[in-house]
Scaffold this active site. Structure first.
Site, PDB file in Angstrom:
ATOM      1  N   PRO A 150       0.814  -1.205   0.000  1.00  0.00           N
ATOM      2  CA  PRO A 150       0.000   0.000   0.000  1.00  0.00           C
ATOM      3  C   PRO A 150       0.865   1.280   0.000  1.00  0.00           C
ATOM      4  CG  PRO A 150      -0.647  -1.527   1.749  1.00  0.00           C
ATOM      5  CD  PRO A 150       0.715  -1.937   1.259  1.00  0.00           C
ATOM      6  N   GLU A 151       0.306   2.345  -0.574  1.00  0.00           N
ATOM      7  CA  GLU A 151       0.986   3.625  -0.625  1.00  0.00           C
ATOM      8  C   GLU A 151       0.267   4.605   0.303  1.00  0.00           C
ATOM      9  OE1 GLU A 151       1.695   4.850  -4.696  1.00  0.00           O
ATOM     10  OE2 GLU A 151       1.872   2.765  -5.349  1.00  0.00           O
TER      11      GLU A 151
END
Length: 261
Positions: free
Chosen positions: A2-3
């Site tokens: 995830p970012e």
């Protein structure tokens, strides 16, 4: 993955479950999840995000969590559950199929075990992210996407949102950063904020592997707005030409050669 958007959405969903409650953490992987015995029973005072890291502020320590490529929280145990977080009587299951997630329990502000936290650039959704500072960071000969992924010019960007911001700004990912004009840099500065704000509003991106979901099980929706990321060979939404995928610094980059210069 995830970012920043996925980590920020996770933070917002965990915040009311965690803050004000004692934390108990169980796992069987002391190599990846370090010093967790020091956090047992400490009350969660706050939950912050720095780049792609979650930072639980405890009574005497900080618990720093990096979700890795496939980490996230679930309400129920799964075959890939690696650790169990209990906030008072509320259990949440940290699932991580590829086991790249990491946990450190440290003294407040002592990030010697996590050196990236010490050199990370400004948060793009905060007042600390200024055009003047961004222009200074762009004075390097590094390809612009490589610079964005380094976390030093701006925190939290990864493959997805760097590709999307560069498309919105009309810039090729392999352009040397120092060649951007003032107007191009201003477009990219604005695009980074706009793309990230929209992605957070839509709950982040849940890709085909469904590795990322919000802690309540809901999928993100920003993947439906992707214009170049993961669309190699498909038509550009602006000009209709094919989206290209290239390797850049060991990472993939997606862009439209007709719309990005």
């Amino acid at each position: 993955m995830p970012e920043l958007p996925e980590v920020e959405v996770t933070r917002r969903k965990l915040l009311p479950l965690a803050v004000g409650r004692p934390l108990f953490l169980s796992h069987q992987d002391p190599f990846r999840y370090r010093g967790t015995e020091k956090a047992q029973g400490e009350k969660v005072l706050d939950l912050r995000r720095r780049g792609k890291y979650l930072i639980f502020a405890l009574e005497r320590h900080e618990l720093v969590l990096h979700l890795g490529m496939t980490g996230g929280f679930r309400r129920e145990e799964t075959p890939h559950t690696r650790a169990v977080f209990r906030f008072g009587d509320t259990p949440l299951y940290f699932t991580d199929p590829r086991r790249f997630g990491r946990i450190w329990v440290v003294d407040p502000g002592d990030y010697r075990e996590i050196p990236l936290l010490g050199r990370m650039g400004p948060e793009p959704l905060s007042p600390a992210f200024t055009l003047e500072g961004f222009l200074e960071a762009l004075r390097r000969k590094t390809p612009i996407k490589t610079l964005l992924l380094s976390q030093e010019a701006v925190a939290g960007l990864g493959n997805i949102y760097a590709d999307e911001a560069l498309f919105q700004a009309g810039l090729r990912p392999d352009r040397p950063a120092h060649t951007l004009s003032q107007a191009e840099a201003e477009r990219l500065f604005a695009a980074i904020r706009e793309v990230l704000e929209e992605a957070v509003r839509l709950g982040g991106s849940t890709l085909k592997d469904a590795a990322y979901r919000q802690p309540d099980g809901e999928a993100g929706a920003y993947q439906e707005r992707h214009r170049v990321y993961g669309r190699a060979g498909r038509p550009c939404p602006r000009c209709g030409g094919p989206i290209l995928r290239v390797r850049l610094g060991g990472r993939s980059a997606h862009f439209c050669p007709g719309c990005q210069a």
